[in-house]
Every structure is written in C-alpha cells, then in structure tokens.
Design a protein around this motif. Structure first.
Motif, PDB file in Angstrom:
ATOM      1  N   ASP A  18      43.028  16.441  28.678  1.00  0.00           N
ATOM      2  CA  ASP A  18      42.210  15.572  29.536  1.00  0.00           C
ATOM      3  C   ASP A  18      41.924  14.221  28.880  1.00  0.00           C
ATOM      4  O   ASP A  18      41.409  13.313  29.542  1.00  0.00           O
ATOM      5  CB  ASP A  18      40.906  16.279  29.968  1.00  0.00           C
ATOM      6  N   HIS A  19      42.276  14.078  27.597  1.00  0.00           N
ATOM      7  CA  HIS A  19      42.080  12.798  26.898  1.00  0.00           C
ATOM      8  C   HIS A  19      43.398  12.199  26.402  1.00  0.00           C
ATOM      9  O   HIS A  19      43.393  11.105  25.850  1.00  0.00           O
ATOM     10  CB  HIS A  19      41.149  12.976  25.698  1.00  0.00           C
ATOM     11  N   GLU A  73      34.809  14.169  21.890  1.00  0.00           N
ATOM     12  CA  GLU A  73      34.316  15.483  22.303  1.00  0.00           C
ATOM     13  C   GLU A  73      33.417  16.167  21.259  1.00  0.00           C
ATOM     14  O   GLU A  73      32.987  17.298  21.475  1.00  0.00           O
ATOM     15  CB  GLU A  73      35.478  16.392  22.689  1.00  0.00           C
ATOM     16  N   HIS A  84      32.595  13.155  27.142  1.00  0.00           N
ATOM     17  CA  HIS A  84      32.341  13.581  28.528  1.00  0.00           C
ATOM     18  C   HIS A  84      30.884  13.282  28.846  1.00  0.00           C
ATOM     19  O   HIS A  84      30.001  13.490  28.010  1.00  0.00           O
ATOM     20  CB  HIS A  84      32.614  15.067  28.735  1.00  0.00           C
TER      21      HIS A  84
HETATM   22 ZN   LIG Z   1      37.762  17.049  27.243  1.00  0.00          ZN
END
Ligand SMILES: [Zn+2]
Length: 308
Positions: free
Chosen positions: A116-117, A196, A233
C-alpha cells in the motif's frame, strides 16, 4: 508553528475551513466521515511547513482511511517518502508534486515496504535514487510486486542527505511495523515522518510487526521531541495535536500488547484469546475488527519465541 494549508479547488473551500479547525475541535479519528470530510476531498496535498508537504489518498478496502506520504521540495530537487498502493494512485502523487514545484523528484525513501506504500513506485520518474533498509529490499526482491533497482542505497542505521539547502535524515529507529521501517527527519524544522511506525488512530496492525521492538522505536521517536509527527496512515495533524496523537498511538500499542500478554499468561489458547480479547477504547479504532486477531497471534508468537 506553521498552520496546515490544504490545496483544493475553490469549489472545495468549505473543506479548507474544516481542515483549519483548531486543535481543540479537531476530531481525533482516522475516519474521514467522522472528521467531517467527504470522499471527494481526497486525494489532497497538505502544506505542513514551507516546502514540506504531505499527500493523502485512500487506502484500498471497505474502511476508508488515508495512506499518507511526505515530500520535501528543495532548490536541488524533491525528496519523497513513501508512495501509494497502485500505479494510478502514485501517479496522482507525482502529479500533485508537479502542481507545487517544477523541481524534479530526485529521491524516494521506502519507509514501508508494504504494497500500500510501494506497489505504485513505477510511477516515479526513471533515474530517481531509492533509499531502503536492507530488510525491505530483500522483502521486495522476493515479492511479486514492484522491485527496487540494483542501485538502491541501503540504509541500515542512519544517513544524512543535504539536498539543496535542506538537511534530511533518513533513520532506522528499530524494527516496528515491517522490520525495515525507515523514518525521515528534518532537523531544521523538527518534523518527523514515521511512516507505518506511527498509525494515527488506526488499530496497531501487526501482520509483519515486532511488537515489543515497535514500542522501543516509538520511545526513540518521542525522545526526539519533534514539533510535528506525521503518520503513514491517518490524517496529517498540526504540531500540538500530532504530539498528543503519537502519545495516544504509543499507549494503544502498549494496551494491545498488554491485553494479548494477559491472555497468554492465563494460558488461553490463541483462537479463544482472539474471541476474548477486550480492546477497550481501541475497539472503535479503524481496522480493529480485522487487525485485532492478527495482533493477538503476533504477540503470542513473540511470547512463544516463534516470531519470524
Ligand atoms: Zn500500510
């Protein structure tokens, strides 16, 4: 303390007002609806300080919350910390940077190797210099998604870059959410992007985490006494709120580890522990229902000496 400025089309002026509310009234949540924002407000670019911005776009999946990137503009190019989760989404980040500056992207720091990154990194221009922890390089090299180039610079502890007139530190504060967690610190402004290692009002997500070492990494981050802490996030907060929220996240991680540890000490089998775990106030945090069971298993693994 610089105020956050949100760049939006004039038609979205109401959202600018919503984002500029004071620290006392800002709703402490990762949920855009609870925060008073609309889905159409995203993606968005937020000015954190002169030449320092975050870019927030939605994480994939049914629960809406942001994946947040940092970019720093200098007169010798742009440094980006983290991308988004797909080629179109990271193209959105690259386009947003081009709206702020004509300077080219020179550096990309892979703070989190999770997809997701990083899955959209092919959207970054060819020739950018990647900086990555050796653990994350190995993870991405054996995965099926984007792979770092052979000339990616490995950062196993700390590296200070001088880009234009900006001193930028790339730091490994210890194994936390991925094991290869990097952070970006701007010492001249005391701004710390933790990726994160810090999830703002998102339940501690432990699929690949090192629970007790993650607490030590947060100790180090808080000991740096930054003016602004930025999460990978959740929303970009103003300085005082960001300092309260990293403390709140640290307490959440302690509480989750303590609850799983309590169940382990009572010899509750892991599948029962997942049902019995009482997360208290953290049960309402984003992703609690999906990440709670994963956290129990991961803490049990650490206590059993089977963490990989
Ligand atoms: Zn993430």
């Amino acid at each position: 303390m610089p105020r956050l400025t949100v760049f939006l089309a004039p038609s979205l002026l109401a959202s600018v007002c919503a984002a500029a509310v004071s620290a006392q009234t800002v709703v402490r949540t990762a949920d855009p609806a609870k925060r008073g924002l609309k889905e159409s407000d995203f993606p968005r670019t937020i000015k954190v300080a002169d030449n320092v911005y975050t870019y927030e776009d939605f994480h994939a999946g049914p629960e809406k919350f942001t994946t947040t990137d940092l970019f720093v503009v200098t007169d010798a190019g742009v440094l980006v910390a983290d991308g988004q989760g797909s080629l179109p989404e990271t193209t959105g980040l690259v386009d947003a940077i081009a709206k702020v500056t004509a300077q080219p992207i020179k550096y990309v720091v892979i703070c989190s190797d999770h997809g997701d990154h990083s899955a959209g990194n092919a959207a970054f221009p060819p020739g950018v210099k990647y900086l990555i922890h050796p653990t994350s390089k190995a993870v991405l090299a054996r995965g099926s998604g984007w792979k770092p180039p052979a000339d990616a610079e490995l950062i196993d502890n700390a590296r200070t870059l001088t880009v234009g007139r900006e001193e930028i530190q790339v730091l490994f504060l210890g194994r936390a959410h991925t094991g290869g967690d990097l952070s970006v610190f701007l010492p001249g402004r005391k701004i710390l992007f933790l990726s994160e290692t810090y999830l703002n009002r998102v339940f501690p997500a432990m699929r690949s985490a090192y629970p007790s070492e993650w607490l030590r990494a947060l100790d180090r981050a808080e000991a740096m006494q930054a003016d602004i802490y930025i999460a990978g996030h959740g929303f970009t907060e103003t300085g005082p709120v960001s300092r309260e929220e990293i403390r709140a996240y640290h307490k959440a991680l302690e509480a989750v580890i303590a609850e799983a540890t309590r169940l382990h000490a009572a010899a509750v089998p892991v599948d029962d522990a997942i049902r019995k775990a009482n997360w208290g106030e953290y049960a309402s945090w984003t992703l609690a229902s999906s990440q709670g069971p994963i956290a129990v298993r991961r803490v049990y693994d650490e206590l059993d000496g089977t963490l990989r």
